[in-house]
Design a protein around this motif. Structure first.
Motif, PDB file in Angstrom:
ATOM      1  N   VAL A 202     -30.713  27.439 -11.892  1.00 62.14           N
ATOM      2  CA  VAL A 202     -31.036  26.893 -13.203  1.00 62.14           C
ATOM      3  C   VAL A 202     -32.420  26.234 -13.150  1.00 62.14           C
ATOM      4  CG1 VAL A 202     -30.377  25.248 -15.002  1.00 62.14           C
ATOM      5  CG2 VAL A 202     -28.614  26.512 -13.742  1.00 62.14           C
ATOM      6  N   TYR A 203     -33.290  26.602 -14.097  1.00 61.10           N
ATOM      7  CA  TYR A 203     -34.639  26.051 -14.158  1.00 61.10           C
ATOM      8  C   TYR A 203     -34.820  25.256 -15.456  1.00 61.10           C
ATOM      9  CZ  TYR A 203     -35.898  29.198 -10.334  1.00 61.10           C
ATOM     10  OH  TYR A 203     -35.958  29.850  -9.137  1.00 61.10           O
ATOM     11  N   SER A 204     -35.533  24.160 -15.358  1.00 56.20           N
ATOM     12  CA  SER A 204     -35.811  23.326 -16.528  1.00 56.20           C
ATOM     13  C   SER A 204     -36.837  23.989 -17.441  1.00 56.20           C
ATOM     14  CB  SER A 204     -36.332  21.958 -16.078  1.00 56.20           C
ATOM     15  OG  SER A 204     -36.863  21.238 -17.163  1.00 56.20           O
ATOM     16  N   ILE A 206     -39.049  22.186 -18.880  1.00 54.50           N
ATOM     17  CA  ILE A 206     -40.231  21.335 -18.752  1.00 54.50           C
ATOM     18  C   ILE A 206     -41.064  21.828 -17.586  1.00 54.50           C
ATOM     19  CG2 ILE A 206     -41.056  18.982 -18.336  1.00 54.50           C
ATOM     20  CD1 ILE A 206     -38.417  17.982 -19.541  1.00 54.50           C
ATOM     21  N   MET A 207     -42.333  22.172 -17.870  1.00 55.52           N
ATOM     22  CA  MET A 207     -43.202  22.730 -16.850  1.00 55.52           C
ATOM     23  C   MET A 207     -44.017  21.640 -16.145  1.00 55.52           C
ATOM     24  SD  MET A 207     -42.661  25.966 -16.755  1.00 55.52           S
ATOM     25  CE  MET A 207     -41.918  27.274 -17.743  1.00 55.52           C
ATOM     26  N   ASP A 208     -44.219  21.825 -14.855  1.00 53.82           N
ATOM     27  CA  ASP A 208     -45.078  20.944 -14.072  1.00 53.82           C
ATOM     28  C   ASP A 208     -46.504  21.474 -14.180  1.00 53.82           C
ATOM     29  OD1 ASP A 208     -46.512  19.561 -12.151  1.00 53.82           O
ATOM     30  OD2 ASP A 208     -44.846  19.507 -10.726  1.00 53.82           O
ATOM     31  N   PRO A 209     -47.420  20.763 -14.857  1.00 48.77           N
ATOM     32  CA  PRO A 209     -48.776  21.283 -15.050  1.00 48.77           C
ATOM     33  C   PRO A 209     -49.552  21.454 -13.753  1.00 48.77           C
ATOM     34  CG  PRO A 209     -48.658  18.984 -15.713  1.00 48.77           C
ATOM     35  CD  PRO A 209     -47.252  19.431 -15.456  1.00 48.77           C
ATOM     36  N   ARG A 210     -49.103  20.806 -12.672  1.00 48.63           N
ATOM     37  CA  ARG A 210     -49.792  20.947 -11.396  1.00 48.63           C
ATOM     38  C   ARG A 210     -49.538  22.300 -10.754  1.00 48.63           C
ATOM     39  NH1 ARG A 210     -47.020  15.846  -8.699  1.00 48.63           N
ATOM     40  NH2 ARG A 210     -45.287  17.011  -9.645  1.00 48.63           N
ATOM     41  N   THR A 211     -48.384  22.907 -11.060  1.00 48.94           N
ATOM     42  CA  THR A 211     -48.020  24.175 -10.429  1.00 48.94           C
ATOM     43  C   THR A 211     -47.876  25.321 -11.426  1.00 48.94           C
ATOM     44  OG1 THR A 211     -45.644  23.722 -10.614  1.00 48.94           O
ATOM     45  CG2 THR A 211     -46.777  22.907  -8.647  1.00 48.94           C
ATOM     46  N   GLY A 212     -47.623  24.987 -12.709  1.00 48.49           N
ATOM     47  CA  GLY A 212     -47.354  26.027 -13.692  1.00 48.49           C
ATOM     48  C   GLY A 212     -45.922  26.513 -13.659  1.00 48.49           C
ATOM     49  N   PRO A 214     -41.498  25.475 -13.502  1.00 50.05           N
ATOM     50  CA  PRO A 214     -40.582  24.441 -13.993  1.00 50.05           C
ATOM     51  C   PRO A 214     -40.515  23.233 -13.061  1.00 50.05           C
ATOM     52  CG  PRO A 214     -39.602  26.613 -14.252  1.00 50.05           C
ATOM     53  CD  PRO A 214     -40.858  26.816 -13.464  1.00 50.05           C
ATOM     54  N   ALA A 215     -40.485  22.041 -13.656  1.00 50.01           N
ATOM     55  CA  ALA A 215     -40.394  20.815 -12.869  1.00 50.01           C
ATOM     56  C   ALA A 215     -39.054  20.779 -12.140  1.00 50.01           C
ATOM     57  CB  ALA A 215     -40.534  19.598 -13.774  1.00 50.01           C
ATOM     58  N   ALA A 216     -39.081  20.295 -10.906  1.00 51.63           N
ATOM     59  CA  ALA A 216     -37.869  20.249 -10.096  1.00 51.63           C
ATOM     60  C   ALA A 216     -37.623  18.829  -9.604  1.00 51.63           C
ATOM     61  CB  ALA A 216     -38.004  21.197  -8.897  1.00 51.63           C
ATOM     62  N   GLY A 217     -36.364  18.532  -9.300  1.00 50.86           N
ATOM     63  CA  GLY A 217     -36.015  17.247  -8.725  1.00 50.86           C
ATOM     64  C   GLY A 217     -35.357  16.278  -9.687  1.00 50.86           C
ATOM     65  N   MET A 218     -35.384  16.572 -10.965  1.00 56.50           N
ATOM     66  CA  MET A 218     -34.827  15.659 -11.962  1.00 56.50           C
ATOM     67  C   MET A 218     -33.917  16.435 -12.917  1.00 56.50           C
ATOM     68  SD  MET A 218     -35.135  12.378 -12.434  1.00 56.50           S
ATOM     69  CE  MET A 218     -36.760  11.997 -11.763  1.00 56.50           C
ATOM     70  N   LEU A 219     -32.815  15.790 -13.335  1.00 56.89           N
ATOM     71  CA  LEU A 219     -31.920  16.391 -14.313  1.00 56.89           C
ATOM     72  C   LEU A 219     -32.129  15.820 -15.708  1.00 56.89           C
ATOM     73  CD1 LEU A 219     -28.547  16.458 -12.320  1.00 56.89           C
ATOM     74  CD2 LEU A 219     -30.070  18.391 -12.794  1.00 56.89           C
ATOM     75  N   MET A 220     -32.430  14.522 -15.788  1.00 59.18           N
ATOM     76  CA  MET A 220     -32.534  13.885 -17.104  1.00 59.18           C
ATOM     77  C   MET A 220     -33.282  12.564 -16.977  1.00 59.18           C
ATOM     78  SD  MET A 220     -29.423  12.475 -19.489  1.00 59.18           S
ATOM     79  CE  MET A 220     -29.174  11.120 -18.352  1.00 59.18           C
ATOM     80  N   GLU A 232     -40.866   9.102 -26.402  1.00 52.72           N
ATOM     81  CA  GLU A 232     -40.942  10.554 -26.288  1.00 52.72           C
ATOM     82  C   GLU A 232     -42.038  10.962 -25.302  1.00 52.72           C
ATOM     83  OE1 GLU A 232     -39.770  13.356 -26.953  1.00 52.72           O
ATOM     84  OE2 GLU A 232     -38.250  13.129 -28.503  1.00 52.72           O
ATOM     85  N   ALA A 233     -43.209  10.360 -25.436  1.00 49.53           N
ATOM     86  CA  ALA A 233     -44.348  10.748 -24.597  1.00 49.53           C
ATOM     87  C   ALA A 233     -44.098  10.459 -23.122  1.00 49.53           C
ATOM     88  CB  ALA A 233     -45.610  10.026 -25.072  1.00 49.53           C
ATOM     89  N   TRP A 234     -43.415   9.363 -22.823  1.00 43.90           N
ATOM     90  CA  TRP A 234     -43.253   8.961 -21.431  1.00 43.90           C
ATOM     91  C   TRP A 234     -42.126   9.681 -20.706  1.00 43.90           C
ATOM     92  CZ3 TRP A 234     -46.179   6.031 -18.191  1.00 43.90           C
ATOM     93  CH2 TRP A 234     -47.245   5.344 -18.755  1.00 43.90           C
ATOM     94  N   THR A 235     -41.170  10.266 -21.418  1.00 44.83           N
ATOM     95  CA  THR A 235     -40.089  10.953 -20.711  1.00 44.83           C
ATOM     96  C   THR A 235     -40.609  12.134 -19.895  1.00 44.83           C
ATOM     97  OG1 THR A 235     -39.617  12.349 -22.664  1.00 44.83           O
ATOM     98  CG2 THR A 235     -38.304  10.335 -22.390  1.00 44.83           C
ATOM     99  N   LYS A 236     -41.634  12.815 -20.407  1.00 45.23           N
ATOM    100  CA  LYS A 236     -42.121  14.026 -19.721  1.00 45.23           C
ATOM    101  C   LYS A 236     -42.772  13.723 -18.376  1.00 45.23           C
ATOM    102  CE  LYS A 236     -40.787  16.137 -23.461  1.00 45.23           C
ATOM    103  NZ  LYS A 236     -40.483  14.982 -24.325  1.00 45.23           N
ATOM    104  N   PRO A 237     -43.751  12.803 -18.284  1.00 45.90           N
ATOM    105  CA  PRO A 237     -44.315  12.521 -16.954  1.00 45.90           C
ATOM    106  C   PRO A 237     -43.296  11.932 -15.986  1.00 45.90           C
ATOM    107  CG  PRO A 237     -45.173  10.982 -18.597  1.00 45.90           C
ATOM    108  CD  PRO A 237     -44.469  12.065 -19.341  1.00 45.90           C
ATOM    109  N   TYR A 238     -42.349  11.128 -16.484  1.00 48.78           N
ATOM    110  CA  TYR A 238     -41.316  10.602 -15.605  1.00 48.78           C
ATOM    111  C   TYR A 238     -40.464  11.741 -15.038  1.00 48.78           C
ATOM    112  CZ  TYR A 238     -42.286   5.886 -17.385  1.00 48.78           C
ATOM    113  OH  TYR A 238     -42.871   4.698 -17.720  1.00 48.78           O
ATOM    114  N   PHE A 239     -40.136  12.711 -15.887  1.00 45.42           N
ATOM    115  CA  PHE A 239     -39.324  13.852 -15.456  1.00 45.42           C
ATOM    116  C   PHE A 239     -40.066  14.670 -14.405  1.00 45.42           C
ATOM    117  CE2 PHE A 239     -37.386  17.998 -15.572  1.00 45.42           C
ATOM    118  CZ  PHE A 239     -36.048  17.775 -15.883  1.00 45.42           C
TER     119      PHE A 239
END
Length: 271
Positions: A202-204, A206-212, A214-220, A232-239
């Motif tokens: 399962v892939y999120s 939400i994309m990690d801009p450093r790699t292009g 899906p972000a990994a390591g977080m569920l929510m 809203e803005a801060w949930t993405k970098p935290y994820f």
């Protein structure tokens, strides 16, 4: 670009591919719209480099790209032409959006697509709260889906505020935290509702801009803040950046609740 010179020679250099990243995003958006295929920014960059042209070419070129089919949530490959990539690049860019601050209008100079994402939804919730206050409403719960919520005042039966439950990302029937919103917003980002499956994993969304990828390591991640546009803005970098980064960069008036992707359900509130 930045370079360090010593004795007339470049000893270190770095560059931020701002323009290229914007073009890559346009290619990725075109494939999502045209083929319902989600690809990484790294794959989009390869297509742009291989097929991208400013003008039509005499001999059409083609390339195959692998991605994740959104409807079926499975891996799929499609063949893309250089003309398709050229058209995608020609339709993107801020230059086609005309803002008039005085009239408070937005005009599109040609058919394009603009997606403000979660930040736009957070702004809309904050504006709704302003309208309610203007009309004398002092108690209300605004929910723009479960991802953006604002509690204005408190209900008559609960002076602590509006009761909101945060579901378990591994089992939506369970609750991992209960919070009370009184003149506060809560926004949530996760991979429980928007995701895709490839190779049994399962892939999120939400994309990690450093790699292009899906972000990994977080569920929510849930963020409680005075304004919804901020939560809203801060949930993405935290994820994307993870628990340690979130703890170091949390504003003092924010509450952050997150669930990491571990064997056990590792859900914590950041101090």
């Amino acid at each position: 670009e930045l370079a360090v010179l010593s004795v007339g020679q470049v000893v270190a250099s770095a560059a931020v591919p701002v323009g290229g990243a914007t073009f890559d995003a346009a290619v990725a958006q075109y494939l999502r719209r045209q083929y319902a295929l989600r690809i990484s920014l790294a794959a989009a960059e390869e297509l742009r480099r291989e097929l991208g042209t400013a003008w039509p070419v005499q001999s059409e070129r083609y390339a195959e790209v692998a991605g994740f089919d959104v409807p079926s949530k499975s891996a799929r490959r499609v063949c893309v032409s250089s003309e398709e990539i050229r058209q995608a690049l020609a339709r993107m860019g801020w230059r086609f959006i005309q803002l008039d601050p005085a009239a408070r209008t937005v005009r599109f100079l040609k058919p394009i697509e603009m997606d403000p994402g979660g930040i736009g939804k957070g702004y809309a919730v904050d504006r709704m709260i302003e309208v309610l206050k203007k009309h004398g409403v002092s108690r209300a719960l605004i929910s723009a889906g479960r991802s953006s919520i604002y509690g204005l005042g408190a209900p008559p039966s609960e002076p602590k505020g509006w009761r909101v439950q945060i579901p378990d990302p591994r089992d939506q029937r369970k609750t991992v935290r209960e919070v009370f919103l009184r003149n506060l917003s809560m926004s949530t980002s996760g991979s429980t509702e928007k995701f895709f499956v490839a190779g049994g994993k399962v892939y999120s969304h939400i994309m990690d801009p450093r790699t292009g990828y899906p972000a990994a390591g977080m569920l929510m991640v849930s963020v409680i803040a005075p304004q919804t546009i901020d939560s809203e803005a801060w949930t993405k970098p935290y994820f994307v950046m993870g628990r340690a980064w979130a703890a170091r960069n949390r504003p003092k008036d924010f509450q952050v609740f997150l669930c990491e992707d571990r064997q056990e359900t590792a859900c914590v509130s950041l101090p």
